[in-house]
Every structure is written in C-alpha cells, then in structure tokens.
Enzyme design. Structure first.
Site, PDB file in Angstrom:
ATOM      1  N   HIS A 211       0.954  -1.513   0.331  1.00 26.12           N
ATOM      2  CA  HIS A 211      -0.370  -0.249   0.336  1.00 26.12           C
ATOM      3  C   HIS A 211       1.074   1.480   0.034  1.00 26.12           C
ATOM      4  O   HIS A 211      -0.027   2.235   0.250  1.00 26.12           O
ATOM      5  CB  HIS A 211      -1.307   0.121   1.257  1.00 26.12           C
ATOM      6  CG  HIS A 211      -0.205   0.209   2.757  1.00 26.12           C
ATOM      7  ND1 HIS A 211       0.318  -0.935   3.159  1.00 26.12           N
ATOM      8  CD2 HIS A 211      -0.514   1.805   3.482  1.00 26.12           C
ATOM      9  CE1 HIS A 211       0.841  -0.080   4.369  1.00 26.12           C
ATOM     10  NE2 HIS A 211       0.858   0.971   4.034  1.00 26.12           N
TER      11      HIS A 211
HETATM   12  C1  UD1 Z   1      -2.166   4.965   6.591  1.00 29.71           C
HETATM   13  C2  UD1 Z   1      -1.023   5.544   6.614  1.00 29.71           C
HETATM   14  C3  UD1 Z   1      -0.099   5.116   6.714  1.00 29.71           C
HETATM   15  C4  UD1 Z   1      -0.576   3.086   7.186  1.00 29.71           C
HETATM   16  C5  UD1 Z   1      -1.380   3.656   6.734  1.00 29.71           C
HETATM   17  C6  UD1 Z   1      -2.017   1.753   7.045  1.00 29.71           C
HETATM   18  C7  UD1 Z   1      -0.177   8.311   6.481  1.00 29.71           C
HETATM   19  C8  UD1 Z   1       0.727   9.271   6.085  1.00 29.71           C
HETATM   20  N1  UD1 Z   1      -0.610   6.767   6.192  1.00 29.71           N
HETATM   21  O1  UD1 Z   1      -2.363   5.136   4.752  1.00 29.71           O
HETATM   22  O2  UD1 Z   1       1.543   4.855   7.229  1.00 29.71           O
HETATM   23  O3  UD1 Z   1       0.575   2.696   6.503  1.00 29.71           O
HETATM   24  O4  UD1 Z   1      -1.974   3.680   7.074  1.00 29.71           O
HETATM   25  O5  UD1 Z   1      -3.531   1.600   6.384  1.00 29.71           O
HETATM   26  O6  UD1 Z   1      -0.930   8.927   7.800  1.00 29.71           O
HETATM   27  N2  UD1 Z   1      -9.438   4.736   2.681  1.00 29.71           N
HETATM   28  C9  UD1 Z   1     -10.807   3.996   2.128  1.00 29.71           C
HETATM   29  N3  UD1 Z   1     -11.105   3.959   3.098  1.00 29.71           N
HETATM   30  C10 UD1 Z   1     -10.394   3.728   4.332  1.00 29.71           C
HETATM   31  C11 UD1 Z   1      -9.482   4.387   5.243  1.00 29.71           C
HETATM   32  C12 UD1 Z   1      -8.564   5.126   3.283  1.00 29.71           C
HETATM   33  O7  UD1 Z   1     -11.319   3.407   1.163  1.00 29.71           O
HETATM   34  O8  UD1 Z   1     -10.880   3.346   5.338  1.00 29.71           O
HETATM   35  C13 UD1 Z   1      -8.880   5.174   1.570  1.00 29.71           C
HETATM   36  C14 UD1 Z   1      -9.004   6.378   0.610  1.00 29.71           C
HETATM   37  O9  UD1 Z   1      -8.783   6.315  -1.320  1.00 29.71           O
HETATM   38  C15 UD1 Z   1      -7.594   7.482   1.144  1.00 29.71           C
HETATM   39  C16 UD1 Z   1      -6.889   5.891   0.889  1.00 29.71           C
HETATM   40  O10 UD1 Z   1      -7.137   4.962   1.052  1.00 29.71           O
HETATM   41  O11 UD1 Z   1      -7.369   8.616   0.029  1.00 29.71           O
HETATM   42  C17 UD1 Z   1      -5.113   6.275   1.269  1.00 29.71           C
HETATM   43  O12 UD1 Z   1      -6.007   6.643   2.793  1.00 29.71           O
HETATM   44  P1  UD1 Z   1      -5.160   7.833   4.147  1.00 29.71           P
HETATM   45  O13 UD1 Z   1      -5.505   6.949   5.465  1.00 29.71           O
HETATM   46  O14 UD1 Z   1      -4.713   8.813   3.440  1.00 29.71           O
HETATM   47  O15 UD1 Z   1      -3.395   6.947   4.109  1.00 29.71           O
HETATM   48  P2  UD1 Z   1      -2.841   5.150   3.659  1.00 29.71           P
HETATM   49  O16 UD1 Z   1      -2.550   5.182   2.395  1.00 29.71           O
HETATM   50  O17 UD1 Z   1      -4.665   4.401   4.058  1.00 29.71           O
END
Ligand code: UD1
Length: 371
Positions: A211
C-alpha cells in the site's frame, strides 16, 4: 484526582497499538483514559472490525476527518482536535505510531502546553520521501515521554538532541496484541472458505500486502510488481488482501485483471483473519511496517518490498529481508525461502506481551513525580 489522558487513534495500524494500552490504562488508579478517533480510517473493514475484535471501547469522540491530501487531512485533524483539548483539559495526550493523526494531534497538544507521550518513538528509515518518516521525526521532537520498541531507537533520538532521560525502552505494544490474539485466529481453511477461495492449499501459500505510495502510486512500478508476483505465484500461490488505496490504484491504472491473474485477491481482512493467514504463511511479501514486526514475532519469513526499514531489529534479529521493488531481488529472496525456509530469526528483546504494562508503570511514576 485521576489524570486524564487522551489516547489518539486514526488509522488501521494504530488500533492494534492502542488496544493493550486502553486495557491497561483503564485499570489504573492514577490515569483515566479518553479515547479519541480522528476518523482517518473509517470503512468497516479498516476500523469497526478492529474495535470489535480487539475489544477496544467505542471512542469517546470521533472527529470524522476521512481521507484527503496530507495537508488537508493533517490540517483537518488539527482543527477538529483543538476544541476537544479545550473541553477535556487532559493531563497528557498519547499518540502511537507514525500516521498523519499522530503528528497532527501531537502538534496541537504541544502548542497548547499539554504533554505528549509517543508510543513507538525513535524509529527511523532515514528516507524523507516517506510521509511517515516526517511524522516520526516531528512527533518525537514534540514529545515529553518517548517509548521505544527496540534499543537502537535511543541512538536515533539522541542524535536528534532528545534527552535520553525522557526515553524508555518498553517493548512493542503491537506484539502485546499479537500474543493476546494468536490463539483466537481462525484456521487458514476458515479464512479461505469465508473469502470463497477454493484452489489454494491451506498449508502452502504466501501472503502479499502492498500500500506504500512508492510501490502503488506509479503505474510502471505497480505493473512490474504485479508481474513479479505473477511469476512467483507459479511456484507458490499468493493471497493478496487489497488495501483500499491499492485497489483504487489498480483500477485507475487498468491493472486489476493482471493482478487477479497474478494473485488471489481478497478484500481487506479483519485482524484475526489476517493473523490466521500470516502465522501459517510460507512467506510474507509486504511493504507494511507492522507486518515486518509481526512476522518476526511469529518466526515467519518476511520479504520487505522497500529499500529501507525503520525497524532494523526485524532484519538484525528477526526474519526480515529487505529487497526493494526489483524483480530479480524479490524472486531471489523468495526462492531462498522456498529452498531452505529462510532466516530463522529470534524474538527481539522485550517483545513479550507486556509492553503496555511497562508503559503504564512509567506513566504513573511520571505523573506522581510531577505532583
Ligand atoms: C495510512 C498511513 C500509513 C499506514 C496505512 C495503513 C499516513 C501518512 N499513512 O496510509 O502509514 O501504513 O494508513 O493502512 O497516515 N481509504 C478508504 N477507506 C478508509 C481509509 C482510506 O477507502 O477507511 C482510501 C481512500 O481512498 C484514501 C486512501 O485509502 O484516500 C488512503 O488513505 P490514507 O489514510 O490517506 O492513507 P493510507 O494509504 O491508508
């Protein structure tokens, strides 16, 4: 009077870390925990199932920030956290790990003069291209009490001018959760049946998780990784639970069909199902930080698809091998594991299931000393 401590969670890896802390803190006669969820992760598969399975109490407050760019997400957490601090007037704020929720809440608390406690301090990849590295460095600078998971973290903190008297080596709260729950994990057969997977033997498979932006955001890199996994899957069936971010990238890059041909794709798994797979895997290929530690704790070979790790103990003592995203290195490391079982590894110091208890003892003494 009990000392009120706001414990912050936001993203999936935070939940495994906060569970044993909430349990310990709520039994304390010195400390009273207040659980705040920023809402960085919000899908049931990314949040609710973890709360249920790990018996984390419902958050006292959910800021509901959701997704966004780094600036938007961090700023929104800060904006919504400030009134909570004003209303709750806590004696400390506990943040865990290195996600955007960690730095956002630490920054708000520090500027309001509320002591910050960082659990999982001092880890460094020395790679500022990783957003988490920036979050780690800054959170540690803002923290009054720093709890580390491996001894090497202290040297990183001292190099950055942090007073060693504030640093306490306590072990790993995520491993507290792992050891607490290993016996509860379902069998591989149950996990596969629940996912509708019929053609993978339950005693011979690998697990893949990806991821990190460095692996999934660039179409060429992602395509090459998928093809490499496809080659490996001819020698070992690969189960690949998809993080929502990765699923979105595969779709937008038109790579979903190639990924489906390369691996058995699964939705994001809840904690116990993931544990059921990890502990029985022949090997795990990952770019996660937490999974490097969990595989080391379970003695399962881990191949890390990154150029570095902030958790060097998993390489020095554990089962982890760092290979980046180069095809030849990935296949070479994977075939080593298939040939001879990979690194044996040993359990790192203090990864014994009692880290949260040590944290509570230090925290209680620290509050008493301040009175
Ligand atoms: C975040 C953390 C990362 C961790 C990861 C674990 C930061 C900078 N990154 O990354 O360190 O390893 O979580 O999962 O804080 N999304 C959904 N549903 C959700 C959450 C996210 O669909 O419940 C999708 C959205 O499209 C979003 C993308 O995932 O834009 C990224 O989510 P985000 O929380 O920004 O970062 P992660 O890649 O999950």
């Amino acid at each position: 009077m009990l000392k009120r401590v706001i414990c912050v969670v936001g993203a999936r890896p935070n939940f495994m870390k906060i569970a044993p802390l909430m349990r310990c803190l709520s039994r304390s006669r010195v400390v009273e925990p207040y659980l705040l969820h920023t809402g960085q992760h919000y899908d049931a598969a990314m949040k609710a199932t973890f709360f249920e399975q790990l018996h984390i109490p419902e958050p006292d407050e959910d800021l509901g920030v959701g997704s966004g760019s780094h600036a938007v997400q961090t700023a929104e957490i800060m904006r919504r956290f400030e009134p909570v601090l004003d209303a709750q007037t806590p004696d400390a704020v506990v943040v865990v790990g290195d996600v955007n929720s960690t730095i956002a809440c630490a920054l708000v608390a520090a500027k309001k003069g509320v002591p910050v406690v960082h659990v999982e301090a001092g880890l460094r990849s020395f790679d500022r291209d990783m957003p988490e590295e920036i979050n780690r460095v800054l959170t540690d600078q803002l923290s009054d009490l720093l709890f580390t998971t491996e001894r090497g973290a202290l040297a990183n903190l001292e190099r950055e001018g942090i007073d060693p008297a504030r640093v306490h080596f306590v072990g790993n709260v995520m491993i507290d959760t792992l050891l607490d729950n290993r016996q509860r994990a379902p069998s591989v057969g149950e996990v596969l049946a629940a996912g509708g997977v019929a053609d993978v033997p339950s005693d011979r498979f690998g697990v893949v998780t990806l991821h990190r932006p460095s692996n999934v955001d660039d179409v060429d890199t992602l395509g090459r990784l998928i093809d490499t996994l496809g080659t490996l899957s001819a020698e070992l069936p690969l189960l690949f639970p998809l993080h929502p971010r990765t699923a979105a990238r595969l779709e937008s890059a038109g790579l979903m069909e190639r990924a489906r041909a390369a691996c058995v794709l699964l939705p994001p798994l809840d904690y116990l199902r993931m544990l059921g797979l990890l502990q029985n895997a022949i090997m795990v290929l990952t770019d996660s930080g937490g999974i490097q530690e969990e595989t080391t704790a379970m003695g399962v070979p881990c191949i890390t698809l990154r150029e570095n790790t902030e958790r060097p103990i998993t390489v020095e003592a554990g089962t982890n091998t760092i290979v980046g995203n180069d095809r030849a290195r990935i296949l070479g490391a994977a075939r080593d594991v298939l040939r001879d079982g990979g690194k044996a590894g040993c359990i790192p110091e203090l990864w014994d299931g009692h880290a949260a208890e040590r944290i509570l003892r230090v925290l209680e003494d620290w509050f008493r000393a301040k009175q």
